[in-house]
Design an enzyme around this catalytic site. Structure first.
Site, PDB file in Angstrom:
ATOM      1  N   GLU A 188       0.798  -1.226   0.000  1.00 45.18           N
ATOM      2  CA  GLU A 188       0.000   0.000   0.000  1.00 45.18           C
ATOM      3  C   GLU A 188       0.839   1.288   0.000  1.00 45.18           C
ATOM      4  O   GLU A 188       0.723   2.106   0.913  1.00 45.18           O
ATOM      5  CB  GLU A 188      -0.969  -0.017   1.182  1.00 45.18           C
ATOM      6  CG  GLU A 188      -1.967  -1.160   1.129  1.00 45.18           C
ATOM      7  CD  GLU A 188      -3.002  -1.116   2.242  1.00 45.18           C
ATOM      8  OE1 GLU A 188      -2.775  -0.415   3.251  1.00 45.18           O
ATOM      9  OE2 GLU A 188      -4.042  -1.794   2.104  1.00 45.18           O
ATOM     10  N   GLU A 321      -5.971  -8.426  -0.340  1.00 41.87           N
ATOM     11  CA  GLU A 321      -6.815  -8.166   0.830  1.00 41.87           C
ATOM     12  C   GLU A 321      -8.190  -7.787   0.313  1.00 41.87           C
ATOM     13  O   GLU A 321      -8.317  -6.982  -0.615  1.00 41.87           O
ATOM     14  CB  GLU A 321      -6.269  -7.027   1.707  1.00 41.87           C
ATOM     15  CG  GLU A 321      -4.970  -7.309   2.431  1.00 41.87           C
ATOM     16  CD  GLU A 321      -4.522  -6.133   3.306  1.00 41.87           C
ATOM     17  OE1 GLU A 321      -5.381  -5.272   3.618  1.00 41.87           O
ATOM     18  OE2 GLU A 321      -3.343  -6.076   3.663  1.00 41.87           O
TER      19      GLU A 321
END
Length: 610
Positions: A188, A321
């Site tokens: 991320e 995710e």
């Protein structure tokens, strides 16, 4: 009276997408863990209610694992020394020594070995100190920030990553844990590396982040030929918004241009897959912002379309995710907090299941216990286990949270995919056949409406001997710890009792398990191909035609059908019902032609429609 929805299953027609025709449980029924984690055992001052949760969950529920981001970061921070002859590089000797120690520990931990087949691993580094910006490891050194032709930016970070994988992993059992199948460069980087200026870390451009990915990928493959490397592991793939304010009411796709398109243009050729995270926000800042439904369709379509245009074929996608992040849910555990995750996981997973040839891996973001930073007042929301006395107190034996109901619902589903359809765009459905069993999965995307589902199994004259119905939904009349509770309901019907319809509650999911008297004959085939246009992302102007060209469509089949997929970015209040024609023939478009909610949700949803 609940609206009727027809679900037809052609049990004799195998549905092939690309090369995929089987339900790959290892791709979808996953948690964010691996078999060596200590939290499978007794931790946090409490013991497990079931002595061997590792086996009870993985084998008992036919579940899989697949991602860790902690070990490599811990190793880098605490165990790797600097190369004395090359400042800013990790010591190869140190990396090899630590890696061999890890392999030896694994080789002797024979209790872990039986679960290797349940762990197709994705590994990823955390941002710091892997990102070269001067932040030091706990041993007092930092990666080289040099950016030259001979040492492109990220070379030292990539060399460490490549040597770490080479030294730490083996081929299974006594040789060490099997190598990861997917390597994500960094976790991320759009949060907070790009989004915000944080203490000690300067804001980076996506061009630099993209070049970093290319460099690291080349280094990882140098030491591990054939391994798959990808990125950029986007936390917020909100393609339509303006990158400056993240809340654009008129979608201009500024973020797509500055982040995702830039990444694909700069680093895409060196990426074996595109990696993203997809979360619903059911309670964020008094808003409900869902990806399930139309938004996730548009997001994945745009990635497929642009990478097809760039590389001649869509890049594979890893969704490492997914689930829900429940920001305003109470910090103590409740069944309702688990429900917010469960309902999103079911919808999202069923949408992923419709792209089996593009999506290589998905990870349901469910951790184990997260015991290291928990208390009576605050517990981590993404947990498979809780203490028995929660939420009153953080005490008692370790038991499953209500998230186990997701895995119980899907426990038996397997087999060959067959042709399935519903006549309602808000009802997702998929079917699989295993011998004499037919599994029909049905999910309701509607936030408020209960539907009456009428399921018809076509293409066989064999006799149904039994029907098992599992339903997972929120029961507002069942209050536990002050909250509505998710209920997993199971009913079994003999051949002379099978109902003609089934009610499916808002955001609920059900599995119909039909048992026949003998194996089902699957003797016909449906092959699904997806075609992409030659252009994309064109502006919408009033009363002006927008044209798209599809080439080389195979229309030779005797029977067939086509679905036209339209991705639209619009300000709220504008029409979502375009006038469409194909080769001059008008094609009617329903006013409600998008999956799921309208994204506006009376002003409490997203900021624009995509």
């Amino acid at each position: 009276i609940n609206p009727k929805v027809l679900v037809d299953v052609n049990v004799d027609v195998k549905h092939i997408v690309g090369n995929n025709s089987e339900f790959e449980r290892n791709k979808y029924l996953t948690i964010h863990s691996d078999q060596s984690e200590s939290e499978w055992g007794n931790v946090g001052g409490s013991i497990n209610k079931i002595s061997n949760y590792r086996d009870n969950f993985l084998n008992g529920y036919d579940a899989y694992m697949g991602r860790n981001t902690g070990p490599i970061t811990y190793t880098l921070n605490n165990q790797i020394t600097q190369d004395t002859s090359r400042p800013g590089f990790g010591s190869p000797t140190s990396i090899t020594t630590v890696g061999n120690s890890t392999k030896n520990s694994y080789s002797t931990a024979t209790a872990w070995h039986p679960y290797e087949k349940r762990n197709e691993l994705v590994i990823c580094t955390q941002q710091f100190p892997f990102w070269p910006d001067g932040q030091k490891t706990n041993l007092g050194w930092s990666f080289s920030q040099t950016d030259t032709e001979s040492e492109p930016f990220g070379t030292a970070s990539g060399e460490f990553y490549g040597r770490y994988i080479q030294a730490t992993f083996g081929m299974g059992t006594t040789t060490g844990q099997p190598k990861p199948k997917w390597v994500e460069v960094i976790n991320e980087p759009d949060w907070p590396l790009y989004d915000w200026v944080t203490t000690g870390h300067s804001k980076q451009t996506f061009d630099k982040i993209s070049r970093f990915h290319s460099t690291v990928a080349k280094q990882v493959k140098l030491y591990n030929p054939g391994i798959k490397v990808g990125g950029y592991v986007a936390a917020f793939p909100n393609f339509e918004v303006n990158d400056a304010n993240n809340q654009t009411t008129i979608p201009d796709f500024d973020r797509w241009e500055k982040r995702d398109k830039t990444f694909i243009d700069v680093a895409g050729a060196d990426m074996d897959f595109i990696s993203i995270h997809l979360y619903d926000f059911p309670c964020w800042n008094n808003r409900q912002q869902y990806r399930k439904g139309s938004n996730v369709e548009a997001t994945l379509d745009m990635l497929e379309q642009y990478t097809y245009m760039k590389f001649g074929a869509p890049k594979p996608i890893v969704i490492s995710e997914f689930g829900a992040s429940s920001h305003q849910a109470t910090k103590t555990w409740s069944p309702y907090r688990d429900w917010l995750h469960i309902k999103s996981a079911n919808s999202l997973m069923m949408q992923f299941m419709q792209r089996p040839s593009i999506i290589e891996k998905t990870i349901n973001f469910t951790m184990l216990k997260w015991s290291w930073e928990a208390s009576t007042a605050s517990t981590y929301q993404h947990r498979l286990f809780r203490k028995e006395n929660e939420p009153a107190s953080y005490t008692g034996d370790w038991v499953y949270t209500d998230q186990i109901k997701f895995f119980e619902l899907w426990k038996n589903v397997k087999g060959t995919r067959v042709d399935t359809r519903s006549n309602c765009i808000d009802i997702l459905t998929d079917s699989y056949i295993d011998g004499e069993k037919v599994y029909v999965a049905i999910n309701n995307l509607n936030l408020n409406q209960t539907y009456s589902i009428q399921s018809s199994l076509l293409g066989t004259t064999k006799t149904i001997s039994q029907l098992k119905v599992k339903k997972l939904y929120l029961n507002n009349n069942l209050i536990t710890y002050g909250y509505a509770t998710p209920v997993l309901e199971e009913e079994i019907y003999d051949s002379n009792q099978i109902p003609t319809s089934f009610n499916l509650a808002p955001e609920g999911t059900m599995i119909l398990e039909y048992s026949y008297s003998e194996n089902i004959d699957i003797n016909q085939t449906e092959i699904e191909n997806k075609y992409y246009t030659t252009t994309y992302k064109q502006a919408i102007n009033a009363n002006q035609e927008v044209s798209f060209l599809f080439n080389n469509i195979d229309k030779s089949a005797t029977f067939g059908e086509a679905v036209l997929r339209l991705g639209v970015g619009r300000a709220f209040g504008l029409s979502l019902q375009p006038v469409v024609s194909i080769n001059g023939t008008h094609v009617p478009v329903n006013a409600k032609s998008y999956r799921g909610d309208d994204q506006y949700l009376n002003g409490a949803g997203r900021f624009s429609f995509f």
